[in-house]
Design an enzyme around this catalytic site. Structure first.
Site, short mmCIF file in Angstrom:
data_model
loop_
_atom_site.label_atom_id
_atom_site.label_comp_id
_atom_site.label_asym_id
_atom_site.label_seq_id
_atom_site.Cartn_x
_atom_site.Cartn_y
_atom_site.Cartn_z
N ASP A 1 1.37 -8.66 -4.17
CA ASP A 1 2.52 -8.23 -3.39
C ASP A 1 3.82 -8.46 -4.16
O ASP A 1 4.21 -9.61 -4.38
CB ASP A 1 2.52 -9.01 -2.07
CG ASP A 1 3.69 -8.66 -1.17
OD1 ASP A 1 4.24 -7.55 -1.31
OD2 ASP A 1 4.04 -9.49 -0.31
N ASP B 1 8.32 -2.37 -3.26
CA ASP B 1 7.41 -3.30 -2.59
C ASP B 1 6.00 -2.74 -2.49
O ASP B 1 5.74 -1.83 -1.71
CB ASP B 1 7.96 -3.62 -1.20
CG ASP B 1 7.10 -4.63 -0.44
OD1 ASP B 1 6.27 -5.31 -1.08
OD2 ASP B 1 7.26 -4.74 0.78
#
Length: 413
Positions: free
Chosen positions: A122, A301
């Site tokens: 992530d 992201d």
């Protein structure tokens, strides 16, 4: 996270500058395939729109939490913090199911002797956590980290709690231990041994064992170097760069350089404007060649499925897409498009325009001929920054240059 040697992580290619990287080990030792798990699809192939809504909610909550950690760690307010609104919104969804919409995960090893775990990679967070030996909530089906079985583990005597905006959280105790990915090893790496996983981290919702953040230290709740930065500090990587390729197959994370087999031409580099998230300047967004969004900040992201923006601009964008409709029955900020959608949409970074393929903009079918669109909105987002997720990233090869604080985009090979 940062790896020693030119190294590719499962399912994500490694990015490099326009010039090729020097490779010192066989490529087979540099690449670790990663797996995508698209949990937003039901068994009949239709999309569970609730999970798409959850992904938006959780992504925004994650950004908000990072702003708070940044202020605590640096003593300064993040430049974008004031542009994130504080609205109350009714929802029956657990925000932690957001990561369930689309996960990119692979294998790491922890401890001595080494034990393997799967983690979600992530770029929108900075810490590593796994379920620990005392985890009694939602840890069934996950492999647990056993610090007492590792000769290199050390308790730091500190607790942590990573919350996601609705009271859901992951909490436990911080340790240091040896962490490796495909032979790239960081010693004394800070990680969390979790005693509590929220419902969204149950194995049927969150297949990996844990999560490994790849953003900057300034948003680390542990106030410690993320894994990839540890590799850089310990001189374990040739170049302080990692790259991603997202696709239905052949996805990979490449650590320490880039995989030139997976992209063509040169990279367009965009400077990171604040080393917290991977925050860069988005030059604009166009629909059918017409500008629909002015220049604004953008957070890149990998933990977000859609492109997420402010409600007014998103509404304007869909007004230019034939057949599109606001679909509040599927969630706030969700829009539908005809499943045969083919309206050209493009994003501009560093003066270069990148097209979004209609097949990636189409999240999936919710009813006959009707599909969820790849741009969503959130009432807490202003027009001062957007979140750029997989709907865009699956169209490019993306390089994250930690050493030079920049993000690069290149055409897929």
């Amino acid at each position: 996270m940062h790896f020693a040697f030119a190294f590719a992580f499962a399912a994500l290619p490694f990015l490099t500058a326009a010039s090729p990287l020097v490779e010192t080990v066989p490529r087979a030792e540099q690449i670790i395939p990663i797996t995508k798990r698209a949990l937003h699809r039901r068994t009949d192939g239709t999309v569970n729109a609730t999970l798409i809504q959850d992904n938006i909610d959780r992504s925004v909550a994650k950004i908000r939490r990072g702003f708070e950690i940044y202020e605590r760690n640096t003593g300064s307010v993040h430049p974008l913090a004031s542009s994130l609104r504080h609205s109350k919104r009714a929802t029956g969804s657990d925000p932690l199911t957001d990561d369930d919409a689309q996960l990119w995960y692979g294998t790491i090893s922890v401890g001595t002797p080494a034990e393997e775990f799967t983690v979600d990679f992530d770029t929108g967070s900075s810490d590593l956590f796994l379920p620990g030996p005392d985890c009694s909530q939602n840890c069934e089906g996950h492999k647990t980290y056993q610090p007492r079985s590792s000769s290199t583990s050390k308790s730091l005597g500190k607790s942590y709690s990573l919350s996601y905006g609705d009271g859901s959280s992951v909490s436990g105790t911080q340790y240091q231990d040896t962490v490796s990915i495909a032979g790239l090893t960081a010693t004394k790496q800070t990680l969390g041994s979790s005693s509590v996983y929220s419902d969204g981290f149950a194995s049927d919702q969150f297949p990996p064992d844990g999560l490994l953040g790849m953003a900057f230290e300034s948003i680390s709740d542990y106030q410690a170097k993320p894994f990839f930065q540890s590799l850089i500090a310990q001189n374990k990587v040739i170049q302080p760069v990692f790259g991603f390729k997202f696709a239905q197959s052949g996805s990979e994370l490449y650590l320490g350089g880039t995989n030139s087999d997976l992209y063509s031409g040169s990279f367009t580099w965009v400077p990171v404007t604040e080393a917290a998230y991977w925050q860069v300047e988005l030059g604009g967004l166009a629909v059918n060649g017409k500008s629909a969004l002015r220049s604004t900040a953008a957070i890149i992201d990998t933990g977000t499925t859609q492109i997420v923006g402010d409600p007014n601009t998103v509404k304007h964008i869909y007004s230019q897409i034939p057949g599109s409709k606001s679909a509040p029955e599927y969630g706030d900020g969700i829009y539908t498009v005809p499943c045969d959608f083919n309206t050209p949409i493009s994003l501009t970074f560093g003066g270069r325009t990148f097209q979004v393929d209609p097949s990636t903009f189409n999240i999936g079918e919710v009813s006959s001929g009707t599909c969820i669109g790849g741009i969503g909105s959130d009432a807490d987002i202003s027009d001062e920054f957007w979140i750029i997720g997989d709907v865009f990233l699956t169209n490019v090869y993306t390089a994250f240059d930690v050493g030079n604080h920049r993000v690069g985009f290149a055409a897929l090979a």
